[in-house]
Design an enzyme around this catalytic site. Structure first.
Site, PDB file in Angstrom:
ATOM      1  N   SER A 136       0.852  -1.199   0.000  1.00 29.59           N
ATOM      2  CA  SER A 136       0.000   0.000   0.000  1.00 29.59           C
ATOM      3  C   SER A 136       0.876   1.233   0.000  1.00 29.59           C
ATOM      4  O   SER A 136       2.033   1.180   0.461  1.00 29.59           O
ATOM      5  CB  SER A 136      -0.861   0.005   1.267  1.00 29.59           C
ATOM      6  OG  SER A 136      -1.467   1.262   1.464  1.00 29.59           O
ATOM      7  N   TYR A 149      -1.671  -0.443  10.601  1.00 19.36           N
ATOM      8  CA  TYR A 149      -1.927  -0.834   9.202  1.00 19.36           C
ATOM      9  C   TYR A 149      -0.724  -0.450   8.342  1.00 19.36           C
ATOM     10  O   TYR A 149      -0.194  -1.281   7.594  1.00 19.36           O
ATOM     11  CB  TYR A 149      -3.207  -0.182   8.664  1.00 19.36           C
ATOM     12  CG  TYR A 149      -3.426  -0.518   7.212  1.00 19.36           C
ATOM     13  CD1 TYR A 149      -3.750  -1.818   6.819  1.00 19.36           C
ATOM     14  CD2 TYR A 149      -3.265   0.439   6.209  1.00 19.36           C
ATOM     15  CE1 TYR A 149      -3.906  -2.148   5.478  1.00 19.36           C
ATOM     16  CE2 TYR A 149      -3.423   0.120   4.865  1.00 19.36           C
ATOM     17  CZ  TYR A 149      -3.749  -1.174   4.513  1.00 19.36           C
ATOM     18  OH  TYR A 149      -3.897  -1.511   3.185  1.00 19.36           O
TER      19      TYR A 149
HETATM   20  P1  NDP Z   1     -11.511  -6.149   0.321  1.00 17.21           P
HETATM   21  O1  NDP Z   1     -12.010  -5.976   1.700  1.00 17.21           O
HETATM   22  O2  NDP Z   1     -12.454  -5.918  -0.800  1.00 17.21           O
HETATM   23  O3  NDP Z   1     -10.841  -7.591   0.145  1.00 17.21           O
HETATM   24  C1  NDP Z   1     -10.029  -8.133   1.154  1.00 17.21           C
HETATM   25  C2  NDP Z   1      -9.829  -9.617   0.910  1.00 17.21           C
HETATM   26  O4  NDP Z   1      -8.966 -10.134   1.927  1.00 17.21           O
HETATM   27  C3  NDP Z   1     -11.137 -10.404   0.961  1.00 17.21           C
HETATM   28  O5  NDP Z   1     -11.186 -11.296  -0.119  1.00 17.21           O
HETATM   29  C4  NDP Z   1     -11.044 -11.166   2.266  1.00 17.21           C
HETATM   30  O6  NDP Z   1     -11.660 -12.448   2.153  1.00 17.21           O
HETATM   31  C5  NDP Z   1      -9.527 -11.346   2.431  1.00 17.21           C
HETATM   32  N1  NDP Z   1      -9.179 -11.578   3.823  1.00 17.21           N
HETATM   33  C6  NDP Z   1      -9.230 -10.696   4.851  1.00 17.21           C
HETATM   34  N2  NDP Z   1      -8.918 -11.310   5.995  1.00 17.21           N
HETATM   35  C7  NDP Z   1      -8.676 -12.614   5.692  1.00 17.21           C
HETATM   36  C8  NDP Z   1      -8.326 -13.758   6.457  1.00 17.21           C
HETATM   37  N3  NDP Z   1      -8.153 -13.702   7.791  1.00 17.21           N
HETATM   38  N4  NDP Z   1      -8.168 -14.943   5.832  1.00 17.21           N
HETATM   39  C9  NDP Z   1      -8.330 -15.014   4.497  1.00 17.21           C
HETATM   40  N5  NDP Z   1      -8.652 -13.976   3.701  1.00 17.21           N
HETATM   41  C10 NDP Z   1      -8.840 -12.786   4.311  1.00 17.21           C
HETATM   42  O7  NDP Z   1     -10.283  -5.136   0.201  1.00 17.21           O
HETATM   43  P2  NDP Z   1      -9.201  -4.882  -0.975  1.00 17.21           P
HETATM   44  O8  NDP Z   1      -9.479  -5.668  -2.179  1.00 17.21           O
HETATM   45  O9  NDP Z   1      -9.065  -3.421  -1.107  1.00 17.21           O
HETATM   46  O10 NDP Z   1      -7.891  -5.399  -0.229  1.00 17.21           O
HETATM   47  C11 NDP Z   1      -6.976  -6.286  -0.812  1.00 17.21           C
HETATM   48  C12 NDP Z   1      -5.577  -5.892  -0.388  1.00 17.21           C
HETATM   49  O11 NDP Z   1      -5.287  -4.607  -0.921  1.00 17.21           O
HETATM   50  C13 NDP Z   1      -5.384  -5.776   1.120  1.00 17.21           C
HETATM   51  O12 NDP Z   1      -4.142  -6.345   1.459  1.00 17.21           O
HETATM   52  C14 NDP Z   1      -5.368  -4.263   1.359  1.00 17.21           C
HETATM   53  O13 NDP Z   1      -4.622  -3.933   2.495  1.00 17.21           O
HETATM   54  C15 NDP Z   1      -4.714  -3.791   0.088  1.00 17.21           C
HETATM   55  N6  NDP Z   1      -4.918  -2.400  -0.281  1.00 17.21           N
HETATM   56  C16 NDP Z   1      -6.172  -1.873  -0.430  1.00 17.21           C
HETATM   57  C17 NDP Z   1      -6.322  -0.559  -0.809  1.00 17.21           C
HETATM   58  C18 NDP Z   1      -7.650   0.088  -0.909  1.00 17.21           C
HETATM   59  O14 NDP Z   1      -7.713   1.351  -0.818  1.00 17.21           O
HETATM   60  N7  NDP Z   1      -8.723  -0.640  -1.143  1.00 17.21           N
HETATM   61  C19 NDP Z   1      -5.153   0.272  -1.148  1.00 17.21           C
HETATM   62  C20 NDP Z   1      -3.888  -0.376  -0.931  1.00 17.21           C
HETATM   63  C21 NDP Z   1      -3.789  -1.667  -0.556  1.00 17.21           C
HETATM   64  P3  NDP Z   1     -12.665 -13.084   3.238  1.00 17.21           P
HETATM   65  O15 NDP Z   1     -13.293 -11.947   3.983  1.00 17.21           O
HETATM   66  O16 NDP Z   1     -13.626 -13.898   2.421  1.00 17.21           O
HETATM   67  O17 NDP Z   1     -11.776 -13.927   4.075  1.00 17.21           O
HETATM   68  C1  8X3 Z   2      -5.009   1.438   1.707  1.00 13.30           C
HETATM   69  C2  8X3 Z   2      -4.655   2.815   1.283  1.00 13.30           C
HETATM   70  O1  8X3 Z   2      -4.265   5.166   2.088  1.00 13.30           O
HETATM   71  O2  8X3 Z   2      -6.283   4.044   2.840  1.00 13.30           O
HETATM   72  O3  8X3 Z   2      -3.886   0.666   1.841  1.00 13.30           O
HETATM   73  O4  8X3 Z   2      -4.142   3.435   3.739  1.00 13.30           O
HETATM   74  S1  8X3 Z   2      -4.836   3.890   2.549  1.00 13.30           S
END
Ligand code: NDP
Ligand code: 8X3
Length: 252
Positions: A136, A149
C-alpha cells in the site's frame, strides 16, 4: 486452457476477485482463497473449472498447510502467487486504538502472508514463478490513524525486497504493488460496516478499481522473464500529497 497456475489470496472481494477473474478469463488455472466459501463458489459458477476454491483463514497456519497438502497432484508447481488478502481495521490514533484490531491486522497482513509464502516457495522456485505482494502507499506515507496498518504494509514492501535478495538466481520474480485510494470493500471492513463512511470517502474521487490492479498484475506476470518490477506505486490522479503537520504550544 493454459497450463499456468496462479494462487490468489483474498479472492472473495476487491483486488483479489478482480485478479482471479482476469487470470481465469485469460486461461490460467486459479486457486482462489478466502474465508467466504459462498463467494468462492459464486466465482467458480461464473468462471468455471479454471477456478479452484480454497476456503481457509490465512491467520491459521494449520489451515494453510492443510489447503496446500490437499492440492491436486497435477498442480505441483505455482507460476504466480498473489499475496493480496489483508485488511485495515479502525482509524483511531494509536493512543485510542484497539489492540485486538492491531493483532488481527498483524496476524493477517504479516503472519498470514509470510506463512503462505513460505509454504509455497518450493513450488514457486520449481516453476521459476512470480510473487506479487499487495502492499500500500501506507507503507511509505504515514497518516493519522494509519499506525499499525501502515506498519504491516511497510513490512510487506520490505519483505518483498528481502525475498528478491534471497531468491537471487532462482529466476523467481517478486513485486510489491503499492496502491493508493481504491474502491473495494476495504473501507467497509475498516469502519466495521459503515456504508455511508465508505461512500463519503470515495465520492467524486474516481478511485482505483479492482480491474486497475488486475491490469497491473497481468502486466507484471507477463513481462519477459529477464525483467522484475520491484515496487509499483499506483494512485488515482485525484490523490496526491499533503504537507507535514505542526503542533504549536501556547499559541493564542
Ligand atoms: P476487500 O475488503 O475488498 O478484500 C479483502 C480480501 O482479503 C477479501 O477477499 C477477504 O476475504 C480477504 N481476507 C481478509 N482477511 C482474511 C483472512 N483472515 N483470511 C483469508 N482472507 C482474508 O479489500 P481490498 O481488495 O481493497 O484489499 C486487498 C488488499 O489490498 C489488502 O491487502 C489491502 O490492504 C490492500 N490495499 C487496499 C487498498 C484500498 O484502498 N482498497 C489500497 C492499498 C492496498 P474473506 O473476507 O472472504 O476472508
Ligand atoms: C489502503 C490505502 O491510504 O487508505 O492501503 O491506507 S490507505
Amino acid at each position: 486452457m493454459s497450463n499456468r497456475i496462479a494462487f490468489v489470496t483474498g479472492a472473495t472481494s476487491g483486488f483479489g476477485r478482480a485478479i482471479a477473474t482476469r487470470f481465469a478469463k485469460q486461461g490460467w488455472r486459479v486457486f482462489a482463497s478466502g474465508r467466504r466459501m459462498d463467494r468462492l463458489e459464486a466465482l467458480r459458477a461464473e468462471l468455471g473449472d479454471a477456478i479452484h476454491p480454497l476456503c481457509f483463514d490465512i491467520r491459521d497456519s494449520d489451515a494453510i498447510h492443510a489447503a496446500i497438502a490437499g492440492l491436486p497432484q497435477d498442480f505441483r508447481t505455482i507460476d504466480l502467487l498473489v499475496n493480496n488478502a489483508g485488511l485495515a481495521l479502525g482509524t483511531a490514533p494509536a493512543q485510542k486504538a484497539d489492540p485486538a484490531q492491531w493483532r488481527q491486522m498483524i496476524e493477517t497482513n504479516v503472519l498470514g502472508l509470510v506463512n503462505l509464502t513460505h509454504a509455497l516457495l518450493p513450488r514457486l522456485i520449481e516453476a521459476r514463478g512470480t510473487i506479487i505482494n499487495i502492499s500500500s502507499i501506507a507503507a511509505t506515507y504515514p497518516y493519522t490513524g494509519g499506525n499499525v496498518y501502515g506498519g504491516t504494509k511497510a513490512f510487506v514492501s520490505q519483505f518483498s525486497l528481502g525475498l528478491r535478495s534471497d531468491l537471487h538466481g532462482s529466476g523467481v520474480r517478486v513485486t510489491s504493488i503499492e496502491p493508493g485510494l481504491a474502491e473495494t470493500e476495504f473501507t467497509l471492513v475498516r469502519t466495521g460496516g459503515n456504508q455511508q463512511a465508505s461512500d463519503d470517502l470515495y465520492r467524486g474521487t474516481d478511485p482505483i478499481t479492482g480491474d486497475d490492479i488486475a491490469e497491473a498484475a497481468w502486466w507484471i506476470a507477463n513481462l519477459p522473464p529477464h525483467l522484475n518490477i520491484n515496487r509499483l506505486e499506483v494512485m488515482p490522479t485525484s490523490q496526491s500529497f499533503a504537507g507535514f503537520q505542526f503542533h504549536r504550544e501556547n499559541q493564542a
